[in-house]
Design a protein around this motif. Sequence first.
Motif, PDB file in Angstrom:
ATOM      1  N   TRP A   1       0.831  -1.196   0.000  1.00  0.00           N
ATOM      2  CA  TRP A   1       0.000   0.000   0.000  1.00  0.00           C
ATOM      3  C   TRP A   1       0.868   1.250   0.000  1.00  0.00           C
ATOM      4  O   TRP A   1       1.945   1.289   0.592  1.00  0.00           O
ATOM      5  CB  TRP A   1      -0.935   0.017   1.204  1.00  0.00           C
ATOM      6  N   ARG A   2       0.377   2.277  -0.647  1.00  0.00           N
ATOM      7  CA  ARG A   2       1.151   3.501  -0.841  1.00  0.00           C
ATOM      8  C   ARG A   2       1.399   4.225   0.486  1.00  0.00           C
ATOM      9  O   ARG A   2       0.622   4.127   1.441  1.00  0.00           O
ATOM     10  CB  ARG A   2       0.410   4.440  -1.786  1.00  0.00           C
ATOM     11  N   LEU A   3       2.486   4.973   0.543  1.00  0.00           N
ATOM     12  CA  LEU A   3       2.764   5.849   1.666  1.00  0.00           C
ATOM     13  C   LEU A   3       1.846   7.069   1.584  1.00  0.00           C
ATOM     14  O   LEU A   3       1.680   7.653   0.507  1.00  0.00           O
ATOM     15  CB  LEU A   3       4.226   6.290   1.638  1.00  0.00           C
ATOM     16  N   GLN A   4       1.264   7.443   2.713  1.00  0.00           N
ATOM     17  CA  GLN A   4       0.309   8.555   2.739  1.00  0.00           C
ATOM     18  C   GLN A   4       0.971   9.786   3.354  1.00  0.00           C
ATOM     19  O   GLN A   4       1.312   9.796   4.543  1.00  0.00           O
ATOM     20  CB  GLN A   4      -0.929   8.166   3.546  1.00  0.00           C
ATOM     21  N   GLU A   5       1.148  10.799   2.563  1.00  0.00           N
ATOM     22  CA  GLU A   5       1.805  12.016   3.035  1.00  0.00           C
ATOM     23  C   GLU A   5       0.918  12.750   4.031  1.00  0.00           C
ATOM     24  O   GLU A   5      -0.297  12.798   3.886  1.00  0.00           O
ATOM     25  CB  GLU A   5       2.155  12.915   1.853  1.00  0.00           C
ATOM     26  N   ARG A   6       1.551  13.334   5.042  1.00  0.00           N
ATOM     27  CA  ARG A   6       0.800  13.987   6.114  1.00  0.00           C
ATOM     28  C   ARG A   6       0.043  15.222   5.621  1.00  0.00           C
ATOM     29  O   ARG A   6      -0.995  15.574   6.178  1.00  0.00           O
ATOM     30  CB  ARG A   6       1.744  14.372   7.251  1.00  0.00           C
ATOM     31  N   ASP A   7       0.562  15.888   4.615  1.00  0.00           N
ATOM     32  CA  ASP A   7      -0.069  17.129   4.177  1.00  0.00           C
ATOM     33  C   ASP A   7      -0.941  16.954   2.937  1.00  0.00           C
ATOM     34  O   ASP A   7      -1.322  17.930   2.310  1.00  0.00           O
ATOM     35  CB  ASP A   7       0.996  18.192   3.906  1.00  0.00           C
ATOM     36  N   GLU A   8      -1.276  15.709   2.579  1.00  0.00           N
ATOM     37  CA  GLU A   8      -2.080  15.521   1.383  1.00  0.00           C
ATOM     38  C   GLU A   8      -3.522  15.992   1.626  1.00  0.00           C
ATOM     39  O   GLU A   8      -4.079  15.853   2.724  1.00  0.00           O
ATOM     40  CB  GLU A   8      -2.058  14.063   0.935  1.00  0.00           C
ATOM     41  N   THR A   9      -4.133  16.523   0.599  1.00  0.00           N
ATOM     42  CA  THR A   9      -5.512  17.001   0.684  1.00  0.00           C
ATOM     43  C   THR A   9      -6.485  15.846   0.509  1.00  0.00           C
ATOM     44  O   THR A   9      -6.098  14.746   0.088  1.00  0.00           O
ATOM     45  CB  THR A   9      -5.778  18.057  -0.394  1.00  0.00           C
ATOM     46  N   GLY A  10      -7.763  16.089   0.805  1.00  0.00           N
ATOM     47  CA  GLY A  10      -8.773  15.052   0.625  1.00  0.00           C
ATOM     48  C   GLY A  10      -8.884  14.618  -0.822  1.00  0.00           C
ATOM     49  O   GLY A  10      -9.021  13.429  -1.123  1.00  0.00           O
ATOM     50  N   LEU A  11      -8.819  15.582  -1.732  1.00  0.00           N
ATOM     51  CA  LEU A  11      -8.906  15.258  -3.154  1.00  0.00           C
ATOM     52  C   LEU A  11      -7.700  14.447  -3.595  1.00  0.00           C
ATOM     53  O   LEU A  11      -7.828  13.467  -4.335  1.00  0.00           O
ATOM     54  CB  LEU A  11      -9.005  16.548  -3.979  1.00  0.00           C
ATOM     55  N   SER A  12      -6.533  14.841  -3.113  1.00  0.00           N
ATOM     56  CA  SER A  12      -5.311  14.102  -3.465  1.00  0.00           C
ATOM     57  C   SER A  12      -5.369  12.683  -2.914  1.00  0.00           C
ATOM     58  O   SER A  12      -4.974  11.723  -3.584  1.00  0.00           O
ATOM     59  CB  SER A  12      -4.092  14.844  -2.913  1.00  0.00           C
ATOM     60  N   ARG A  13      -5.856  12.541  -1.679  1.00  0.00           N
ATOM     61  CA  ARG A  13      -5.968  11.214  -1.076  1.00  0.00           C
ATOM     62  C   ARG A  13      -6.923  10.331  -1.880  1.00  0.00           C
ATOM     63  O   ARG A  13      -6.642   9.162  -2.115  1.00  0.00           O
ATOM     64  CB  ARG A  13      -6.444  11.337   0.369  1.00  0.00           C
ATOM     65  N   PHE A  14      -8.044  10.890  -2.293  1.00  0.00           N
ATOM     66  CA  PHE A  14      -9.008  10.123  -3.088  1.00  0.00           C
ATOM     67  C   PHE A  14      -8.374   9.662  -4.405  1.00  0.00           C
ATOM     68  O   PHE A  14      -8.486   8.496  -4.786  1.00  0.00           O
ATOM     69  CB  PHE A  14     -10.245  10.974  -3.381  1.00  0.00           C
ATOM     70  N   TYR A  15      -7.701  10.574  -5.075  1.00  0.00           N
ATOM     71  CA  TYR A  15      -7.072  10.241  -6.359  1.00  0.00           C
ATOM     72  C   TYR A  15      -5.989   9.177  -6.180  1.00  0.00           C
ATOM     73  O   TYR A  15      -5.941   8.175  -6.907  1.00  0.00           O
ATOM     74  CB  TYR A  15      -6.482  11.500  -6.984  1.00  0.00           C
ATOM     75  N   ASP A  16      -5.096   9.400  -5.180  1.00  0.00           N
ATOM     76  CA  ASP A  16      -3.976   8.473  -4.989  1.00  0.00           C
ATOM     77  C   ASP A  16      -4.455   7.104  -4.510  1.00  0.00           C
ATOM     78  O   ASP A  16      -3.902   6.071  -4.907  1.00  0.00           O
ATOM     79  CB  ASP A  16      -2.987   9.062  -3.992  1.00  0.00           C
ATOM     80  N   ASP A  17      -5.472   7.069  -3.648  1.00  0.00           N
ATOM     81  CA  ASP A  17      -6.007   5.782  -3.190  1.00  0.00           C
ATOM     82  C   ASP A  17      -6.651   5.021  -4.347  1.00  0.00           C
ATOM     83  O   ASP A  17      -6.510   3.797  -4.452  1.00  0.00           O
ATOM     84  CB  ASP A  17      -7.032   6.001  -2.080  1.00  0.00           C
ATOM     85  N   THR A  18      -7.367   5.733  -5.197  1.00  0.00           N
ATOM     86  CA  THR A  18      -7.993   5.092  -6.354  1.00  0.00           C
ATOM     87  C   THR A  18      -6.938   4.499  -7.270  1.00  0.00           C
ATOM     88  O   THR A  18      -7.057   3.363  -7.744  1.00  0.00           O
ATOM     89  CB  THR A  18      -8.852   6.109  -7.132  1.00  0.00           C
ATOM     90  N   PHE A  19      -5.891   5.261  -7.508  1.00  0.00           N
ATOM     91  CA  PHE A  19      -4.801   4.764  -8.359  1.00  0.00           C
ATOM     92  C   PHE A  19      -4.120   3.558  -7.716  1.00  0.00           C
ATOM     93  O   PHE A  19      -3.797   2.580  -8.393  1.00  0.00           O
ATOM     94  CB  PHE A  19      -3.777   5.877  -8.584  1.00  0.00           C
ATOM     95  N   ALA A  20      -3.895   3.626  -6.384  1.00  0.00           N
ATOM     96  CA  ALA A  20      -3.238   2.527  -5.686  1.00  0.00           C
ATOM     97  C   ALA A  20      -4.077   1.260  -5.737  1.00  0.00           C
ATOM     98  O   ALA A  20      -3.556   0.154  -5.917  1.00  0.00           O
ATOM     99  CB  ALA A  20      -2.953   2.916  -4.238  1.00  0.00           C
ATOM    100  N   LEU A  21      -5.399   1.397  -5.563  1.00  0.00           N
ATOM    101  CA  LEU A  21      -6.296   0.241  -5.664  1.00  0.00           C
ATOM    102  C   LEU A  21      -6.261  -0.368  -7.057  1.00  0.00           C
ATOM    103  O   LEU A  21      -6.220  -1.595  -7.223  1.00  0.00           O
ATOM    104  CB  LEU A  21      -7.721   0.654  -5.295  1.00  0.00           C
TER     105      LEU A  21
END
Length: 389
Positions: free
Chosen positions: A333-353
């Motif tokens: 699973w991807r590393l989650q940056e502390r300062d990532e935004t909600g939109l960035s988290r949604f995009y990166d999680d979708t890509f990681a999945l």
Amino acid sequence: MSKGIPSARNPKELARFNRRTADGVYNLKSLEIWWRDHYQLLLDHGYQLRPRFHPDWKPSWTGTELDPDYCEDSIPHFLRPVIDATRLSDGAVVAIKNGKKTEGSICHRLCIPEKTSNPRNHCVPLFELINDEREPKSHFLVMPLLRRFNDPPFYAVGEVIDFVRQTLEGLEYMHEEGVVHLDCAGGNIMMDGTPLFPDGFHPSMNDRNINGIDDAKRRRRIDFPVKYYFVDFGLSKFLRDDGDNVVIGHNGQDQEVPELSYKVPYDAPPVDIFILGNVYRKKFLNKYKNLEFLLPLVDAMTQKDPKARPSASEAFTQFKSLSLPRWGPALRWRLQERDETGLSRFYDDTFALAREGVYVVRSIITAPLKVSKKIISSLPFRKTESSAS
């Protein structure tokens, strides 16, 4: 496919190329001239520097319409102590460092083939020592060509776990062999990037291919594990048999070590523990929020009181006792940056999945499911009661 070297599109652009060349934009810098002056010595020992450093070098674009910025021999070299070279015996690209002879004695203890064949040893291998009569206090150390440990950046949780495992294992081995590094900060931890760059990379422009033109093709550590190495033993000391290992000094990259002093002696081994723990904190814990399982270890290693810190062996044992992720997808699973935004988290999680789904499907099609087998098999998971029985 190579992009090729672009040419001038019109006479005006060609005139600009020629003017920049005439103005000395691509001339050798002072540190490059030093290496040029040692070209023949290294060649006599079987190591050839790049064409740019040949004593009779003339720019390859002279008399052509080629853009100098895309010619390999226009790429400058920025590191005075270290340069790359081709080993003529087999064509391998190596690194050559001009180091003090005191560093050579440490390398003889840790970095010779008889020692580096031990998988627990994470000190950079030493291929050869070359003496230069003009430099009585230094010599050339021939080593593998390495990259910064975090270039390219880490992507998955399991990649960080493997980095911590290897560096703790390496520090434990180093101390067992009677050497304290005293400068094992991030700048002195490197990796063999060969598994990540199947087509190689340019020594001075690491994001480019060996031709210096194309972007280097790269892969992820979680799929192609790398080995990490400690380098630069310029501040290192031999440990005494009687255990009296006090030193003084305020040198090194990490100036946050509490006990550093030019006046008050301090014990050397705990310095390594603090520095390495600080690497984990600054490069990982402060940046990513899904690595909290490392916090007890890092807190222990960075205690203000040197006597409260674990030894290298104790720190490695503590690491192996942590509640580490052990399920394949959790490690991938991807590393989650502390300062990532909600939109960035949604995009990166979708890509990681999506990426994990592709990985699983490919694994099922090509072979029985193997989730990053090389890394996972090396991780120190605690045995459960059922497995122990």
